[in-house]
Design an enzyme around this catalytic site. Structure first.
Site, PDB file in Angstrom:
ATOM      1  N   GLY A 131       0.782  -1.229   0.000  1.00 53.88           N
ATOM      2  CA  GLY A 131       0.000   0.000   0.000  1.00 53.88           C
ATOM      3  C   GLY A 131       0.815   1.281   0.000  1.00 53.88           C
ATOM      4  N   ARG A 147       5.221  -6.949   9.560  1.00 49.85           N
ATOM      5  CA  ARG A 147       5.247  -8.187  10.360  1.00 49.85           C
ATOM      6  C   ARG A 147       5.661  -9.408   9.549  1.00 49.85           C
ATOM      7  NH1 ARG A 147      -0.825  -7.606  12.178  1.00 49.85           N
ATOM      8  NH2 ARG A 147      -0.791  -7.133   9.946  1.00 49.85           N
ATOM      9  N   VAL A 161       4.091  -3.244  15.184  1.00 46.38           N
ATOM     10  CA  VAL A 161       4.093  -1.910  15.810  1.00 46.38           C
ATOM     11  C   VAL A 161       3.071  -1.764  16.939  1.00 46.38           C
ATOM     12  CG1 VAL A 161       5.018  -0.731  13.769  1.00 46.38           C
ATOM     13  CG2 VAL A 161       2.532  -0.846  14.119  1.00 46.38           C
ATOM     14  N   ASN A 210       3.144   5.103   9.299  1.00 49.55           N
ATOM     15  CA  ASN A 210       2.132   4.672   8.333  1.00 49.55           C
ATOM     16  C   ASN A 210       1.368   3.428   8.762  1.00 49.55           C
ATOM     17  OD1 ASN A 210       0.959   4.184   5.487  1.00 49.55           O
ATOM     18  ND2 ASN A 210       2.214   2.355   5.817  1.00 49.55           N
ATOM     19  N   SER A 258      -6.334  10.027   8.331  1.00 44.30           N
ATOM     20  CA  SER A 258      -7.403   9.590   7.424  1.00 44.30           C
ATOM     21  C   SER A 258      -8.445  10.707   7.367  1.00 44.30           C
ATOM     22  CB  SER A 258      -8.048   8.320   7.992  1.00 44.30           C
ATOM     23  OG  SER A 258      -9.258   8.023   7.326  1.00 44.30           O
ATOM     24  N   TYR A 264     -11.959   2.631  14.737  1.00 43.79           N
ATOM     25  CA  TYR A 264     -10.937   3.093  13.775  1.00 43.79           C
ATOM     26  C   TYR A 264     -10.930   4.624  13.759  1.00 43.79           C
ATOM     27  CZ  TYR A 264      -8.578   3.939   9.293  1.00 43.79           C
ATOM     28  OH  TYR A 264      -7.719   4.391   8.313  1.00 43.79           O
ATOM     29  N   PRO A 297      -5.912  10.846   3.929  1.00 45.69           N
ATOM     30  CA  PRO A 297      -6.486  10.367   2.669  1.00 45.69           C
ATOM     31  C   PRO A 297      -7.903   9.833   2.845  1.00 45.69           C
ATOM     32  CG  PRO A 297      -4.519   9.089   3.341  1.00 45.69           C
ATOM     33  CD  PRO A 297      -5.006   9.854   4.528  1.00 45.69           C
ATOM     34  N   VAL A 323      -7.968   4.916  -0.589  1.00 43.10           N
ATOM     35  CA  VAL A 323      -6.812   4.699  -1.468  1.00 43.10           C
ATOM     36  C   VAL A 323      -6.822   3.224  -1.854  1.00 43.10           C
ATOM     37  CG1 VAL A 323      -4.301   4.873  -1.672  1.00 43.10           C
ATOM     38  CG2 VAL A 323      -5.525   6.392  -0.072  1.00 43.10           C
ATOM     39  N   GLY A 329     -11.157  -7.214  -2.567  1.00 44.19           N
ATOM     40  CA  GLY A 329     -12.527  -7.737  -2.642  1.00 44.19           C
ATOM     41  C   GLY A 329     -13.566  -6.681  -2.967  1.00 44.19           C
TER      42      GLY A 329
HETATM   43  P1  NAP Z   1      -2.164  -1.909   3.580  1.00 37.72           P
HETATM   44  O1  NAP Z   1      -2.088  -1.890   2.094  1.00 37.72           O
HETATM   45  O2  NAP Z   1      -3.142  -2.817   4.232  1.00 37.72           O
HETATM   46  O3  NAP Z   1      -0.694  -2.202   4.148  1.00 37.72           O
HETATM   47  C1  NAP Z   1      -0.468  -2.148   5.522  1.00 37.72           C
HETATM   48  C2  NAP Z   1       1.019  -2.262   5.775  1.00 37.72           C
HETATM   49  O4  NAP Z   1       1.237  -2.147   7.178  1.00 37.72           O
HETATM   50  C3  NAP Z   1       1.590  -3.605   5.356  1.00 37.72           C
HETATM   51  O5  NAP Z   1       2.947  -3.435   5.016  1.00 37.72           O
HETATM   52  C4  NAP Z   1       1.428  -4.432   6.634  1.00 37.72           C
HETATM   53  O6  NAP Z   1       2.332  -5.523   6.610  1.00 37.72           O
HETATM   54  C5  NAP Z   1       1.786  -3.363   7.680  1.00 37.72           C
HETATM   55  N1  NAP Z   1       1.205  -3.588   9.003  1.00 37.72           N
HETATM   56  C6  NAP Z   1      -0.088  -3.804   9.332  1.00 37.72           C
HETATM   57  N2  NAP Z   1      -0.202  -3.983  10.663  1.00 37.72           N
HETATM   58  C7  NAP Z   1       1.052  -3.866  11.181  1.00 37.72           C
HETATM   59  C8  NAP Z   1       1.595  -3.979  12.479  1.00 37.72           C
HETATM   60  N3  NAP Z   1       0.813  -4.259  13.541  1.00 37.72           N
HETATM   61  N4  NAP Z   1       2.919  -3.815  12.648  1.00 37.72           N
HETATM   62  C9  NAP Z   1       3.717  -3.549  11.576  1.00 37.72           C
HETATM   63  N5  NAP Z   1       3.260  -3.434  10.323  1.00 37.72           N
HETATM   64  C10 NAP Z   1       1.942  -3.602  10.123  1.00 37.72           C
HETATM   65  O7  NAP Z   1      -2.440  -0.460   4.193  1.00 37.72           O
HETATM   66  P2  NAP Z   1      -2.784   0.930   3.499  1.00 37.72           P
HETATM   67  O8  NAP Z   1      -4.162   0.862   2.969  1.00 37.72           O
HETATM   68  O9  NAP Z   1      -1.658   1.360   2.635  1.00 37.72           O
HETATM   69  O10 NAP Z   1      -2.857   1.874   4.801  1.00 37.72           O
HETATM   70  C11 NAP Z   1      -1.705   2.492   5.320  1.00 37.72           C
HETATM   71  C12 NAP Z   1      -2.146   3.517   6.362  1.00 37.72           C
HETATM   72  O11 NAP Z   1      -3.052   4.438   5.763  1.00 37.72           O
HETATM   73  C13 NAP Z   1      -2.906   2.920   7.541  1.00 37.72           C
HETATM   74  O12 NAP Z   1      -2.547   3.615   8.713  1.00 37.72           O
HETATM   75  C14 NAP Z   1      -4.363   3.182   7.189  1.00 37.72           C
HETATM   76  O13 NAP Z   1      -5.181   3.274   8.329  1.00 37.72           O
HETATM   77  C15 NAP Z   1      -4.252   4.517   6.491  1.00 37.72           C
HETATM   78  N6  NAP Z   1      -5.338   4.836   5.563  1.00 37.72           N
HETATM   79  C16 NAP Z   1      -5.696   3.967   4.568  1.00 37.72           C
HETATM   80  C17 NAP Z   1      -6.688   4.336   3.673  1.00 37.72           C
HETATM   81  C18 NAP Z   1      -7.096   3.446   2.522  1.00 37.72           C
HETATM   82  O14 NAP Z   1      -8.180   3.663   1.952  1.00 37.72           O
HETATM   83  N7  NAP Z   1      -6.294   2.476   2.129  1.00 37.72           N
HETATM   84  C19 NAP Z   1      -7.330   5.575   3.817  1.00 37.72           C
HETATM   85  C20 NAP Z   1      -6.944   6.422   4.845  1.00 37.72           C
HETATM   86  C21 NAP Z   1      -5.937   6.052   5.706  1.00 37.72           C
HETATM   87  P3  NAP Z   1       2.099  -6.825   7.561  1.00 37.72           P
HETATM   88  O15 NAP Z   1       0.648  -7.155   7.487  1.00 37.72           O
HETATM   89  O16 NAP Z   1       3.012  -7.865   7.006  1.00 37.72           O
HETATM   90  O17 NAP Z   1       2.532  -6.386   8.932  1.00 37.72           O
END
Ligand code: NAP
Length: 233
Positions: A11, A32, A60, A86, A138, A151, A181, A184, A191
């Site tokens: 991501g 992780r 984390v 992040n 977010s 959340y 954001p 994203v 899904g």
């Molecule tokens: P993502 O594609 O699901 O990727 C999450 C990343 O964080 C992966 O590298 C995952 O790897 C790692 N991760 C998850 N839990 C962790 C933990 N406990 N310790 C260490 N690493 C961990 O996420 P994303 O959608 O890019 O989101 C990134 C950030 O943006 C998050 O804080 C999310 O809340 C925020 N955000 C997302 C959106 C959206 O629509 N996607 C919108 C607003 C904000 P592992 O699982 O291997 O640890």
């Protein structure tokens, strides 16, 4: 130049790590899953063959692991220019009936992670009177929305943390940017039936973060608020 990125294997975290490596940064990354970290390392080295790349398995949500990751970053880099808080998880739900323990899980992962890692790394930034911290908040940091539940509580808190941190650190010339954001297109949305066009492009988030870093030291971009062109989903 050195950047630390949490949750860097997928991501936004991955897009940010790749873009900064392309611009010549050394990278310390955590997540992780070891196999994903190995893949990331290969991609980063391909972009920047002479770079120092540190990859650490770290959950984390666990303070001791965050502090261990911070120690690894400090021993690898003489100074850290950028910290990207992040890593985060999204669990949809409603405050009144989500399962017991969700608030604790989300606060541990989405808030305390950033708090502990920042406190471990920021003293050196203060010492150097230089640094930039980005907290990935977010649109859920600003407004209630359907199934926001705990959340949204965690992201409101991270946004509050960002504002207080900026206030504290401005006298030390350390910049703090809250990134907010909307949806994203990342693995978080696996899904979904919606077309890609309804989502923000993950590379646009990385690009905006790079641009906020690039402005002169006289300026801080306090917030980056971005949405899909056609609005929230
Ligand atoms: P993502 O594609 O699901 O990727 C999450 C990343 O964080 C992966 O590298 C995952 O790897 C790692 N991760 C998850 N839990 C962790 C933990 N406990 N310790 C260490 N690493 C961990 O996420 P994303 O959608 O890019 O989101 C990134 C950030 O943006 C998050 O804080 C999310 O809340 C925020 N955000 C997302 C959106 C959206 O629509 N996607 C919108 C607003 C904000 P592992 O699982 O291997 O640890």
């Amino acid at each position: 130049m050195n950047i630390v990125v949490t949750g860097a294997t997928k991501g936004m975290g991955k897009a940010i790590a790749l873009l900064f490596a392309k611009h010549g940064f050394n990278v310390a990354a955590c997540a992780r899953t070891q196999a994903d970290l190995d893949t990331l390392k290969g991609e980063l080295i391909a972009l920047h063959p002479s770079a120092t790349i540190i990859t650490s398995v770290c959950d984390v949500s666990k303070k001791e692991q965050v502090l261990q990751f911070a120690a690894t970053c400090k021993s690898a880099f003489t100074k850290i220019d950028i910290l990207i808080n992040n890593a985060g998880v999204f669990v949809p739900g409603n405050i009144h009936n989500e399962p017991e323990g969700i608030l604790e899980q989300l606060i541990d992962t989405n808030l305390y992670s950033a708090y502990h890692l920042t406190r471990a790394l920021v003293p050196d930034m203060i010492k150097h009177q230089h640094g930039h911290i980005f907290n990935i908040c977010s649109v859920a940091s600003k407004n209630a929305y359907d199934a926001g539940g705990s959340y949204a509580i965690s992201k409101f808190a991270l946004y509050g943390f960002s504002q207080n941190l900026r206030h504290e650190l401005k006298q030390h010339k350390v910049r703090v940017t809250a990134v907010l954001p909307g949806a994203v297109l990342t693995d978080s949305w696996n899904g979904t039936q919606l077309p890609a066009s309804r989502f923000i492009n993950v590379d646009d988030v990385a690009k905006l973060i790079y641009q906020a870093w690039e402005v002169s030291d006289r300026t801080v971009v306090e917030e980056i608020l971005i949405r899909p062109m056609e609005g929230d989903i």
